[in-house]
Design an enzyme around this catalytic site. Sequence first.
Site, PDB file in Angstrom:
ATOM      1  CG  ASP A  91      -2.196   0.707   1.100  1.00 25.61           C
ATOM      2  OD1 ASP A  91      -2.323   1.491   0.145  1.00 25.61           O
ATOM      3  OD2 ASP A  91      -3.091   0.500   1.945  1.00 25.61           O
ATOM      4  CG  ASP A 136      -9.260   2.581  -0.309  1.00 26.33           C
ATOM      5  OD1 ASP A 136      -8.736   1.526  -0.701  1.00 26.33           O
ATOM      6  OD2 ASP A 136      -8.672   3.408   0.415  1.00 26.33           O
TER       7      ASP A 136
HETATM    8  C1  DGJ Z   1      -5.826   1.966   2.151  1.00 26.30           C
HETATM    9  C2  DGJ Z   1      -6.219   0.766   1.334  1.00 26.30           C
HETATM   10  O1  DGJ Z   1      -6.623   1.139   0.084  1.00 26.30           O
HETATM   11  C3  DGJ Z   1      -7.245  -0.041   2.118  1.00 26.30           C
HETATM   12  O2  DGJ Z   1      -7.709  -1.112   1.346  1.00 26.30           O
HETATM   13  C4  DGJ Z   1      -6.593  -0.523   3.381  1.00 26.30           C
HETATM   14  O3  DGJ Z   1      -5.553  -1.411   3.072  1.00 26.30           O
HETATM   15  C5  DGJ Z   1      -6.060   0.651   4.170  1.00 26.30           C
HETATM   16  N1  DGJ Z   1      -5.225   1.500   3.373  1.00 26.30           N
HETATM   17  C6  DGJ Z   1      -5.281   0.196   5.367  1.00 26.30           C
HETATM   18  O4  DGJ Z   1      -4.717   1.219   6.046  1.00 26.30           O
END
Ligand code: DGJ
Length: 701
Positions: A440, A504
């Site tokens: 990430d 997300d």
């Molecule tokens: C942002 C990501 O896009 C989410 O899916 C998740 O992994 C969060 N970060 C975790 O902090």
Amino acid sequence: MSHIVNLRGGGVAFVLDLSGPTPVVVHWGADLGDRGHPGIVSNPVPNSSLATGAKQELLPQASSGWRGRPALEGHRRNGTAFSPLLVTSQSRTLAGGGHEITMTDPEVAIEVVIEVRLSDEGMLRLRSTVANRGDSDYSLLALTTPVPTGLGAAEVLDLTGRWCREQHPQRQPLRQGTWLREFRHGRTGHDSSLFTAVGSTGFGNRAGSVWATHFGFSGNHSTYVELTPSGSAMIGNTELFSPGEMTLTPGESYTAPWTYAVHSASGLDGVTQTFHRWLRSRSSHPRSPRPVVLNTWEAVYFNHDLASLKELAHSAEKLGVERFVLDDGWFAHRRDDTAGLGDWYVDTDVWPAGLTTIISDVRARGMQFGLWVEPEMVNEDSDLIRAHPDWISGPGHGRTPLPWRNQQVIDLVNPEAWDHIFSRLDALLSENDISYLKWDQNRDLVEMGHAGSSSAHDQTLAAYRLIDAVRRAHPSVEIESCSSGGARVDLGILERTDRVWASDCNDALERHTIQRWTEAVLPPELVGTHIGPSTAHTTARTHSLSFRAIVALFGHFGIEWDVGNLDDEDFAELAQAVALYKAHRGLIHSGTAVHADLTDPAHTLNGSIAADGSEALFAFVSVATSVAELPGRVGFPGLDPEADYAVTVIFPTQSSPYRSIENVGWIPGGIIASGVFLTEVGLPMPILNPESAVLIHLVRA
Ligand code: DGJ
């Protein structure tokens, strides 16, 4: 020797004329065969103009008459060497379908090498390298890769977005001037466009001429469409440098990222097919069936507790999940998003026996184990930054960039910081049975600096090097690129990762659009798509399970939902969706993606058709209420016209998305019809509840 270079592949040609001092693009578009190219036919020289007629140069420059955006911008001390006259000094054919042209200006001691490749799938790739052959520094301001469009270019289409709403289309007429998009996020960006397209009037999914490019880079960049009074429209892509960032010392060179360029005579689906075919032809393309994922994020967030995670793993196993991914919250001090990034040690308060307990449980249930990491970021509240406050990337003078989600960027240009992060990742992967990393990156990288100088470019390459090193050390570990959802989705990051997280937002309605346009470039097997909770956490919209499942099926499918507490009905329907994905992933992940052009904006029809035309899977989706009483007939594009198909709705079967006294005649029993009938005449579609869908299966009868 002929002065014409005629690159051909996948029904496309890119034709250069090398007879003059500079290479000129004669044609980029349909393959015209191998004869009859007259080369450059010179333009008239109008009154009140430069002495030569306008030409479409491969490397547009002011010294040979180009008055639009030049490909190369730079200078030496005191502004000298600001306008080179680069002329062809060498040219050679490259193995595997390509050509390389070297252009030099001995006076200013600058050399540019342009590499052009056209693949069998019709993918045109271009990149240039500029080298400083002088004995003083050369400040490079920009090295752009422009490509010209062809006859009939009239409209511009690109994508934009924000967090939770990535890849939304915007369209406008092509006019004189420059349509410039700049992405100064230090990452690709939520608003970055997967493609910049110019097309004929009204070009659609299935019809019209389109010229589209993609820039394969994950740092600061810009893209533009430029129409000058004297030329055809150019599409250009450039890496954006911060002030003083790109100084080439004597002998040094800079290579621009690849520009990917696709021409289609059959609308956007033609563009998509070339991207998909080319990406699928890569030796690194994932070949194994894409496993059903369960990701813990929207199920538990930071509330890591062994007992409930084991329960979740138990439910996942019963549902048929194949990969269990432990998201954010497993490492030291990470009880929420204010602390811990950088402390890549298992939190022993939460996991007294390390991750082994959950990993063995997951493995014993026959699932792979995946782990979330965010290696490029730190919280100031972390042991790492307490020990190394100078490892935060920033503008210098002791100032750090504005925080974003309480976090800063670790200065990976600093070799000590890079080594430390690599060794932590290496240790985690060596000590634990982990087969997948969700990598990430959750903030824009603004004001990147190393030792007081701007370092956005170096930081991007250092992150690439880090991923590459992890992959080399652990070749069997797959890596997903996530960046606050879809803020790092590009072919540069995909050279070193196995899938991207598109957004997300797990709201199926939003996702449907995000995925449609992500799919314009990326094949579904590279795009993570999860079923979220009934009421979406990011929009508070509530959708049926069947709608969420159908949207998630057209990607690399997974679940991101607390499935431990489902009632029997939901559990059964979810298990059915998992089984459907397993039954059809072979088709979805190898088939031709098609998108119908429907006149009613309340509906969409997208599908995947087997390469031999023997089978197809379509989603008919109601995205809104319609002005019409009936959806009417809808044609299924892309079928084999000669074949007869048995057509049935295969999902949902346990719940109903229909809203009518009587359904259309061919549901539920199915119908047999020829491909030509189904494409040209179509079938009347059912009346669906708004924001619901049906999955339609076609098999050659
Ligand atoms: C942002 C990501 O896009 C989410 O899916 C998740 O992994 C969060 N970060 C975790 O902090």
